[in-house]
Design a protein around this motif. Structure first.
Motif, PDB file in Angstrom:
ATOM      1  N   UNK A 284       1.718  11.082  -2.621  1.00  0.00           N
ATOM      2  CA  UNK A 284       2.301   9.869  -2.063  1.00  0.00           C
ATOM      3  C   UNK A 284       3.464  10.261  -1.158  1.00  0.00           C
ATOM      4  N   UNK A 285       3.446   9.778   0.075  1.00  0.00           N
ATOM      5  CA  UNK A 285       4.489  10.144   1.034  1.00  0.00           C
ATOM      6  C   UNK A 285       5.242   8.937   1.591  1.00  0.00           C
ATOM      7  N   UNK A 286       4.960   7.767   1.080  1.00  0.00           N
ATOM      8  CA  UNK A 286       5.667   6.591   1.555  1.00  0.00           C
ATOM      9  C   UNK A 286       4.979   5.315   1.127  1.00  0.00           C
ATOM     10  N   UNK A 287       5.447   4.197   1.692  1.00  0.00           N
ATOM     11  CA  UNK A 287       4.977   2.877   1.276  1.00  0.00           C
ATOM     12  C   UNK A 287       4.710   2.013   2.507  1.00  0.00           C
ATOM     13  N   UNK A 288       3.600   1.273   2.467  1.00  0.00           N
ATOM     14  CA  UNK A 288       3.325   0.261   3.485  1.00  0.00           C
ATOM     15  C   UNK A 288       4.012  -1.035   3.066  1.00  0.00           C
ATOM     16  N   UNK A 289       4.752  -1.649   3.987  1.00  0.00           N
ATOM     17  CA  UNK A 289       5.555  -2.826   3.669  1.00  0.00           C
ATOM     18  C   UNK A 289       5.139  -4.027   4.511  1.00  0.00           C
ATOM     19  N   UNK A 290       5.343  -5.198   3.934  1.00  0.00           N
ATOM     20  CA  UNK A 290       5.056  -6.456   4.631  1.00  0.00           C
ATOM     21  C   UNK A 290       6.223  -7.405   4.393  1.00  0.00           C
ATOM     22  N   UNK A 291       6.720  -7.995   5.461  1.00  0.00           N
ATOM     23  CA  UNK A 291       7.813  -8.954   5.360  1.00  0.00           C
ATOM     24  C   UNK A 291       7.268 -10.263   4.787  1.00  0.00           C
ATOM     25  N   UNK A 292       7.810 -10.693   3.647  1.00  0.00           N
ATOM     26  CA  UNK A 292       7.311 -11.904   2.977  1.00  0.00           C
ATOM     27  C   UNK A 292       7.687 -13.182   3.707  1.00  0.00           C
TER      28      UNK A 292
ATOM     29  N   UNK B 135       0.834  -1.195   0.000  1.00  0.00           N
ATOM     30  CA  UNK B 135       0.000   0.000   0.000  1.00  0.00           C
ATOM     31  C   UNK B 135       0.863   1.237   0.000  1.00  0.00           C
ATOM     32  N   UNK B 136       0.211   2.398  -0.068  1.00  0.00           N
ATOM     33  CA  UNK B 136       0.942   3.662  -0.085  1.00  0.00           C
ATOM     34  C   UNK B 136       0.474   4.562   1.045  1.00  0.00           C
ATOM     35  N   UNK B 137       1.379   5.392   1.538  1.00  0.00           N
ATOM     36  CA  UNK B 137       1.044   6.440   2.485  1.00  0.00           C
ATOM     37  C   UNK B 137       0.724   7.700   1.693  1.00  0.00           C
ATOM     38  N   UNK B 138      -0.291   8.438   2.131  1.00  0.00           N
ATOM     39  CA  UNK B 138      -0.713   9.623   1.381  1.00  0.00           C
ATOM     40  C   UNK B 138      -0.987  10.790   2.322  1.00  0.00           C
ATOM     41  N   UNK B 139      -0.749  11.975   1.809  1.00  0.00           N
ATOM     42  CA  UNK B 139      -1.227  13.216   2.421  1.00  0.00           C
ATOM     43  C   UNK B 139      -1.977  13.958   1.317  1.00  0.00           C
ATOM     44  N   UNK B 140      -3.291  13.933   1.389  1.00  0.00           N
ATOM     45  CA  UNK B 140      -4.095  14.432   0.272  1.00  0.00           C
ATOM     46  C   UNK B 140      -3.899  13.520  -0.917  1.00  0.00           C
TER      47      UNK B 140
END
Length: 580
Positions: free
Chosen positions: A214-222, A206-211
Motif C-alpha cells: 500500500x502506497x497511498x489512498x484514493x480520496x473523494x470530497x464528500x 480506495x488504495x494506491x498499490x505497488x505490487x
C-alpha cells in the motif's frame, strides 16, 4: 472576521485551511495517512505528528461524528472490567485518566463523584469494596478521593431520589466525565498544531498499490465529489465500526473483524432526579449510569448487536423502554417518556469474539498489519485512545524509511490546557472584562480552556455575539461563529450535534434554533440563501426522522426511517460491505 489561511496557525480549521489541506493532500508525500476522525484516529495523528512524522488525517464525515460523540461521556478506568478480570486494561485506563485529569486535558476531563447503591445484605458491600479497593490502588485515587462507605440513611442523603426499599447502604467513589465530541475535536486541532494535515468530509474510497504494498489512498470530497490521491509510506485504518469495510477496499481480509454493538442513552432534566452524585446501577447483564450533565442527566446504556446502517444507528421505543424500566426500578418518582429531552445512539466497535453476548466482548484493542504499508487498529475504549494511537504508530513505523522516535504524547497537553487552572481562578475578572457572568466564563473555560480569548475575541466588533442563542441559552452566539471559523464545522448538524450538544440537550433537538445558527455561520462558510435554506430544511428533516424512529418497535423500522432522512454531505458514498 477573516478566514484567510495562516500557516503559523494550522489549528484553525476554517474554509481557507480546508482548501489548503486539499492541495497538500494531492501534492505532498506523507509518512503516515490516518483514515478515521474518531478518538482513535485523531489520537494516532497527534502521536505521529509529535514524533516529527509527516502525517495526514482524513474523515469521511465530521470529527467524532460516529462513536466518539455518542458515548456515556465517561473517561473512566472501567470499574466493571475488574469482574471480567481485565486488570491490565483497568490499570492502563486509570493511568490515562490521571494523565488527562492532571496534565493533558484538565479543561475537558472532570472528576465526578459516584454513588454505588448496596442492595444486598452481608455479601455485596465487602465484594464491591474489594473491587473499589483494587480500583483505588491501581491508580483510581490519585487526584480524586478514595472510596467512602455510607449507611442507608447516608445514601439517601446523597441521593434522595433512590427508593428506600431499593438499597441497604452505599459506597461513594470518584471517576471522571468528558464531553467526548469536544475532546476528540481538541485532539484533532492539537495534531494540526504540531503539523498534521487534517481534513473532514474527505472519504477514503480506495488504495494506491505497488505490487502488494500500500502506497497511498484514493480520496473523494464528500461535499463536491472531487477526487485526489495522497501518497504515504504507511496508512492506518482507524475507521472504528467501518474497519472491515476499509480493509475490504484494500483487497485484504485482515486479521480481525469488528462487531458493532449499539448503546442508547436518554437525556432528562436535572430536576427529575435529586442526587448530589452520579449513580451506578447494576443490571442483569451490565450496569446503568446516571450521570449529571450540567442541567441534565444522561442515563444509559444498552448493549445490543447492530447490523444495519453504521452511520446513523437508531434508538427504538424498546431501547428507551428498557432504560426507563431499569432506572425506574430504583427511583421514588418514575421517569416517563414525557421527561425525555434527548436520545442518542452510538455503536461500539468491538473485536468480534466467540462469546455471543456483546457486553462480554473484550474492550482491549488490537493492531495488525493487514498488508505491507497498511495497519488496522480497532477495539479499545475511549479512555485509552492515547495508548492505541501510540501502538498504531509503532506498528506503522516498520514501513516508514526514516527512524521513528518514541511516543511523547503523555507529555503534550492538548490545546486549551496550558494556563487553564490560572484562568479558573480569574473567572470574576474575566467576567468583568467581557461583561459575562462568572458562571458563563467558567462554563466556557470548561469547553475551550485557555482558548477563551480566541473564542470571545470574535465578538470584539459585534457585542451581540455575546448574547445567548435564543432557544438554546446555555450557548452563546459566538460559539456557533467560532465553530465555523475555527473548528471546521461545515454543516448545521456539525454545530448543533457536536461543536455544541444542543441536539441532545433541548427537547426541540436544535430545530428551533436552526435558523438563528444558520444565519450566524452562513457568511463564514460562503452559503447562498438557497444553501442556507437547504441546511435548515435538511437538519429539521433529520430531527423529525430521529424522533419518529424513536417511536418504532424494532431496529429495522427505526433504521428505515433514519436512513430515509437526507444526508448533509451529499456526495458521500456508502461503503461496500465487507464479505462475511
Amino acid at each position: 472576521m477573516s478566514s484567510e489561511y495562516n500557516e503559523e496557525r494550522p489549528a484553525v480549521f476554517g474554509p481557507a485551511q480546508r482548501a489548503e489541506a486539499w492541495r497538500r493532500l494531492g501534492e505532498e508525500q506523507f509518512d503516515l495517512v490516518v483514515i478515521g476522525g474518531g478518538v482513535t484516529g485523531v489520537g494516532t495523528a497527534l502521536d505521529a505528528a509529535t514524533r516529527g512524522l509527516r502525517v495526514a488525517l482524513v474523515e469521511a464525515r465530521d470529527i467524532a461524528s460516529g462513536t466518539s460523540s455518542r458515548s456515556s461521556k465517561m473517561f473512566h478506568g472501567g470499574l466493571r472490567y475488574l469482574e471480567q478480570l481485565e486488570f491490565g486494561l483497568v490499570r492502563e485506563a486509570l493511568r490515562e485518566r490521571e494523565l488527562s485529569l492532571s496534565l493533558l486535558a484538565p479543561h475537558l476531563v472532570k472528576p465526578l463523584p459516584f454513588l454505588f447503591p448496596i442492595t444486598k445484605r452481608f455479601w455485596e458491600r465487602p465484594y464491591i469494596a474489594a473491587g473499589l479497593f483494587l480500583y483505588d490502588r491501581m491508580g483510581g485515587a490519585k487526584s480524586v478521593p478514595g472510596q467512602q462507605h455510607v449507611s442507608r440513611a447516608g445514601a439517601h442523603r446523597i441521593a434522595p431520589s433512590l427508593r428506600r426499599g431499593a438499597l441497604v447502604g452505599g459506597i461513594r467513589y470518584h471517576d471522571t466525565v468528558v464531553d467526548d465530541a469536544r475532546h476528540s475535536l481538541t485532539l484533532a486541532r492539537t495534531a494540526a498544531q504540531y503539523g498534521a494535515v487534517v481534513r473532514t468530509s474527505t472519504q477514503a474510497v480506495g488504495f494506491l498499490k505497488e505490487g502488494d504494498r500500500i502506497t497511498g489512498v484514493e480520496l473523494r470530497d464528500s461535499e463536491t465529489g472531487a477526487t485526489t490521491r495522497v501518497r504515504a509510506h504507511s496508512v492506518v485504518n482507524a475507521a472504528g465500526v467501518w474497519t472491515d469495510e476499509v480493509q475490504h477496499l484494500s483487497g485484504q481480509r485482515g486479521h480481525f473483524r469488528v462487531r458493532a454493538s449499539k448503546g442508547v442513552h436518554i437525556v432528562v432534566p436535572r430536576d427529575r432526579i435529586v442526587s448530589e452524585t452520579a449513580i451506578i446501577l447494576r443490571t442483569a447483564n451490565s450496569v446503568l449510569f446516571v450521570i449529571p450533565w450540567e442541567t441534565h442527566w444522561i442515563i444509559g446504556t444498552t448493549d445490543t448487536d447492530w447490523n444495519l446502517d453504521l452511520a446513523h444507528p437508531a434508538a427504538t421505543r424498546a431501547d428507551i423502554d428498557y432504560i426507563l424500566e431499569r432506572v425506574n426500578a430504583e427511583l421514588v418518582t418514575p421517569l416517563t417518556h414525557d421527561d425525555i429531552e434527548g436520545v442518542y445512539a452510538g455503536l461500539r466497535p468491538l473485536l468480534a469474539g466467540e462469546d455471543e453476548a456483546s457486553s462480554a466482548l473484550s474492550r482491549e484493542h488490537a493492531v495488525a498489519a493487514v498488508a505491507p504499508g497498511l495497519i488496522s487498529i480497532a477495539g479499545g475504549k475511549y479512555t485509552t485512545y492515547r495508548v492505541m494511537g501510540a501502538d498504531a504508530v509503532d506498528a506503522a513505523a516498520e514501513f516508514i524509511p526514516d527512524r521513528v522516535g518514541k511516543s511523547v504524547t503523555e507529555r503534550v497537553p492538548l490545546l486549551g490546557a496550558d494556563g487553564y487552572f490560572a484562568l479558573v481562578n480569574q473567572c470574576e475578572h474575566l467576567g468583568e472584562h467581557y461583561g459575562l457572568h462568572p458562571y458563563r466564563v467558567r462554563r466556557l473555560l470548561n469547553r475551550y480552556g485557555s482558548l477563551l480569548d480566541e473564542v470571545l475575541g470574535l465578538a470584539a466588533d459585534d457585542p451581540s455575539l455575546l448574547a445567548p442563542i435564543a432557544t438554546a441559552p446555555q450557548y452563546l452566539r459566538v460559539e456557533a461563529v467560532y465553530a465555523a471559523e475555527y473548528e471546521g464545522a461545515l454543516h448545521l448538524e456539525d454545530v448543533l450535534a457536536r461543536r455544541t450538544r444542543i441536539a441532545i440537550e433541548y427537547s426541540h433537538r436544535g430545530a428551533d434554533c436552526a435558523r438563528e445558527v444558520a444565519d450566524l455561520i452562513a457568511p463564514i462558510l460562503g452559503w447562498t440563501d438557497e444553501k442556507r435554506e437547504w441546511e435548515i430544511e435538511n437538519y429539521c428533516a433529520r430531527v423529525a426522522a430521529e424522533i419518529e424512529s424513536q417511536r418504532q418497535p424494532d431496529d429495522e423500522s427505526a433504521d428505515a426511517l433514519r436512513v430515509a432522512a437526507p444526508e448533509a454531505r451529499r456526495e458521500i458514498l456508502e461503503p461496500v460491505p465487507a464479505p462475511e
